[in-house]
Structure formats: C-alpha cells, structure tokens
Design a protein around this motif. Structure first.
Motif, PDB file in Angstrom:
ATOM      1  N   GLU A  54      -9.732  -6.865  -5.747  1.00 38.40           N
ATOM      2  CA  GLU A  54      -9.492  -5.511  -5.927  1.00 38.40           C
ATOM      3  C   GLU A  54      -8.463  -4.961  -5.038  1.00 38.40           C
ATOM      4  O   GLU A  54      -8.319  -5.263  -4.084  1.00 38.40           O
ATOM      5  CB  GLU A  54     -10.731  -4.651  -6.139  1.00 38.40           C
ATOM      6  CG  GLU A  54     -11.513  -4.576  -4.937  1.00 38.40           C
ATOM      7  CD  GLU A  54     -12.672  -3.485  -5.139  1.00 38.40           C
ATOM      8  OE1 GLU A  54     -12.451  -2.458  -5.475  1.00 38.40           O
ATOM      9  OE2 GLU A  54     -13.789  -4.355  -4.831  1.00 38.40           O
TER      10      GLU A  54
ATOM     11  N   SER B   6      -1.117   6.181  -9.454  1.00 42.60           N
ATOM     12  CA  SER B   6      -1.821   4.906  -8.770  1.00 42.60           C
ATOM     13  C   SER B   6      -2.929   4.717  -9.538  1.00 42.60           C
ATOM     14  O   SER B   6      -3.609   5.396 -10.237  1.00 42.60           O
ATOM     15  CB  SER B   6      -2.218   5.067  -7.354  1.00 42.60           C
ATOM     16  OG  SER B   6      -3.187   5.859  -7.187  1.00 42.60           O
ATOM     17  N   TYR B   7      -3.639   3.339  -9.704  1.00 44.31           N
ATOM     18  CA  TYR B   7      -4.878   2.979 -10.140  1.00 44.31           C
ATOM     19  C   TYR B   7      -5.465   2.080  -9.114  1.00 44.31           C
ATOM     20  O   TYR B   7      -4.849   1.480  -8.584  1.00 44.31           O
ATOM     21  CB  TYR B   7      -4.613   2.684 -11.627  1.00 44.31           C
ATOM     22  CG  TYR B   7      -3.931   1.192 -11.897  1.00 44.31           C
ATOM     23  CD1 TYR B   7      -4.586  -0.033 -12.055  1.00 44.31           C
ATOM     24  CD2 TYR B   7      -2.498   1.044 -11.561  1.00 44.31           C
ATOM     25  CE1 TYR B   7      -4.014  -1.354 -11.949  1.00 44.31           C
ATOM     26  CE2 TYR B   7      -1.995  -0.219 -11.521  1.00 44.31           C
ATOM     27  CZ  TYR B   7      -2.419  -1.238 -11.774  1.00 44.31           C
ATOM     28  OH  TYR B   7      -2.095  -2.596 -11.893  1.00 44.31           O
ATOM     29  N   HIS B   8      -6.675   1.926  -9.484  1.00 43.83           N
ATOM     30  CA  HIS B   8      -7.592   0.906  -8.726  1.00 43.83           C
ATOM     31  C   HIS B   8      -7.859  -0.046  -9.648  1.00 43.83           C
ATOM     32  O   HIS B   8      -8.547   0.026 -10.876  1.00 43.83           O
ATOM     33  CB  HIS B   8      -8.796   1.664  -8.181  1.00 43.83           C
ATOM     34  CG  HIS B   8      -9.671   0.741  -7.205  1.00 43.83           C
ATOM     35  ND1 HIS B   8      -9.125   0.470  -5.975  1.00 43.83           N
ATOM     36  CD2 HIS B   8     -10.718  -0.071  -7.245  1.00 43.83           C
ATOM     37  CE1 HIS B   8     -10.035  -0.453  -5.515  1.00 43.83           C
ATOM     38  NE2 HIS B   8     -10.995  -0.827  -6.195  1.00 43.83           N
TER      39      HIS B   8
ATOM     40  N   ASN C 163      -9.968   6.006 -12.957  1.00 38.11           N
ATOM     41  CA  ASN C 163      -9.108   6.526 -11.834  1.00 38.11           C
ATOM     42  C   ASN C 163      -8.696   8.123 -11.900  1.00 38.11           C
ATOM     43  O   ASN C 163      -8.591   8.598 -12.666  1.00 38.11           O
ATOM     44  CB  ASN C 163      -7.859   5.544 -11.921  1.00 38.11           C
ATOM     45  CG  ASN C 163      -7.765   4.368 -11.554  1.00 38.11           C
ATOM     46  OD1 ASN C 163      -8.007   3.975 -10.408  1.00 38.11           O
ATOM     47  ND2 ASN C 163      -7.935   3.322 -12.607  1.00 38.11           N
TER      48      ASN C 163
ATOM     49  N   TRP D  76       5.630   2.738  -1.688  1.00 41.59           N
ATOM     50  CA  TRP D  76       4.684   1.513  -1.751  1.00 41.59           C
ATOM     51  C   TRP D  76       4.989   0.612  -0.805  1.00 41.59           C
ATOM     52  O   TRP D  76       6.035  -0.233  -1.277  1.00 41.59           O
ATOM     53  CB  TRP D  76       3.982   1.255  -2.931  1.00 41.59           C
ATOM     54  CG  TRP D  76       3.385   2.249  -3.879  1.00 41.59           C
ATOM     55  CD1 TRP D  76       3.612   3.368  -4.258  1.00 41.59           C
ATOM     56  CD2 TRP D  76       1.975   2.205  -3.972  1.00 41.59           C
ATOM     57  NE1 TRP D  76       2.744   3.983  -4.850  1.00 41.59           N
ATOM     58  CE2 TRP D  76       1.716   3.240  -4.594  1.00 41.59           C
ATOM     59  CE3 TRP D  76       0.879   1.197  -3.484  1.00 41.59           C
ATOM     60  CZ2 TRP D  76       0.257   3.522  -4.972  1.00 41.59           C
ATOM     61  CZ3 TRP D  76      -0.247   1.427  -4.055  1.00 41.59           C
ATOM     62  CH2 TRP D  76      -0.805   2.706  -4.527  1.00 41.59           C
TER      63      TRP D  76
ATOM     64  N   ASP E 180      -5.434  -1.229  -4.974  1.00 38.10           N
ATOM     65  CA  ASP E 180      -4.619  -0.145  -5.673  1.00 38.10           C
ATOM     66  C   ASP E 180      -3.283  -0.540  -5.671  1.00 38.10           C
ATOM     67  O   ASP E 180      -2.575  -1.029  -4.965  1.00 38.10           O
ATOM     68  CB  ASP E 180      -4.679   1.302  -4.645  1.00 38.10           C
ATOM     69  CG  ASP E 180      -5.782   1.532  -4.466  1.00 38.10           C
ATOM     70  OD1 ASP E 180      -6.890   1.992  -5.434  1.00 38.10           O
ATOM     71  OD2 ASP E 180      -6.721   1.524  -3.386  1.00 38.10           O
TER      72      ASP E 180
ATOM     73  N   LYS F  12       0.914  -1.004   0.297  1.00 40.56           N
ATOM     74  CA  LYS F  12       0.151   0.104   0.178  1.00 40.56           C
ATOM     75  C   LYS F  12       0.693   1.197  -0.090  1.00 40.56           C
ATOM     76  O   LYS F  12       1.998   1.265   0.372  1.00 40.56           O
ATOM     77  CB  LYS F  12      -0.828   0.095   1.216  1.00 40.56           C
ATOM     78  CG  LYS F  12      -1.955  -1.138   1.281  1.00 40.56           C
ATOM     79  CD  LYS F  12      -2.726  -0.993   2.533  1.00 40.56           C
ATOM     80  CE  LYS F  12      -3.744  -1.927   2.587  1.00 40.56           C
ATOM     81  NZ  LYS F  12      -4.280  -2.291   4.046  1.00 40.56           N
TER      82      LYS F  12
END
Length: 142
Positions: A68, A58-60, A142, A49, A70, A9
């Motif tokens: 799912e 970043s992208y989800h 995003n 991260w 990030d 994260k």
C-alpha cells in the motif's frame, strides 16, 4: 523480509523551482501551461512527488498483496525526452479519450507527449477529470 519503501512521496519542494530548472524553454513554457490546466481542472494545488513529478490531489491505495501507499490522483513531469502525463490505469474510459487526444504514446502507466501543441486541451481536461473520478470511486476512503 524488508518492508517496501515507497520512493515517490509528496515533498515540500517548490513546484515553480522545479519547473524553472527544466532546460528547454519550450518545455518550461508547456510545464507552466500544464500546471494551470491541471490545477484548474483538478481543483487541487500542485505538489512535488519525489524529485520530478508534479502531482495533484492524492489517494491511498492498497493491493491484494498487502502493498500500500499514497500517490497523486493525476500529474505530469516535463522530462528531457518527452512530457510524461500520469492518469489512472485500468480505466476503459481513458482508452476512449486517448483516441481523441492527439499525438502521444503510452507506456505502462504514463502517456507521453512531445509538446502541448500536439494534443487537444479539452480532451486533456477530460482525462484529468475522468482519472480523478475513477480513482476516487476505486479508493473511496480518501
């Protein structure tokens, strides 16, 4: 069934402190050069991260399985053995660019280099740009 907890994260840890903690002076120097190349090319500020990945943007993502999370759009990590570069997988353009990249090896999701001098910086910039474009098209919300 326990919900999967994402390990990597975005954190508030200092990117500079992390780079300064790299043992090898040569790898540290390459990390600073990579930091500049990735920031300039991606247009995103570097963020840590997890404990060891320097990510940009970043992208989800959400898989058909329902999993799912990030992730950084692109990133790198100056590891002990090699420098890991993180680009989008599943993009055919990535394979074409890697043919011109220089001395590297690939894993499932990473591209590994020994040192920055082994690769073509312009191709690196193209890999960064292409990876971001690919992920933003694949995950447009995003």
């Amino acid at each position: 069934m326990a919900k999967y907890e994402q390990k990597t994260k975005e954190t508030d840890a200092s990117v500079i402190e992390f780079i300064e903690s790299v043992d090898s002076p040569k790898k540290r120097e390459d990390a600073y050069k990579l930091l500049q190349i990735f920031e300039e090319t991606s247009g995103f500020e570097a963020k840590m991260w997890g404990p060891s990945i320097i990510g940009f943007g970043s992208y989800h993502y959400k898989y058909e399985t329902g999993h799912e999370g990030d992730a950084p759009l692109v990133g790198f990590s100056p590891r002990k053995a090699k420098i890991s570069l993180y680009f989008a997988t599943g993009d055919t353009e990535r394979e074409n660019l890697l043919e011109k990249f220089g001395k590297h090896t690939t894993g499932k999701a990473c591209v590994y280099i020994n040192k920055l001098a082994d690769v073509d910086i312009e191709v690196l910039r193209s890999l960064i740009t292409q990876s971001i474009r690919f992920l933003q098209k694949m995950y447009p919300n995003n």
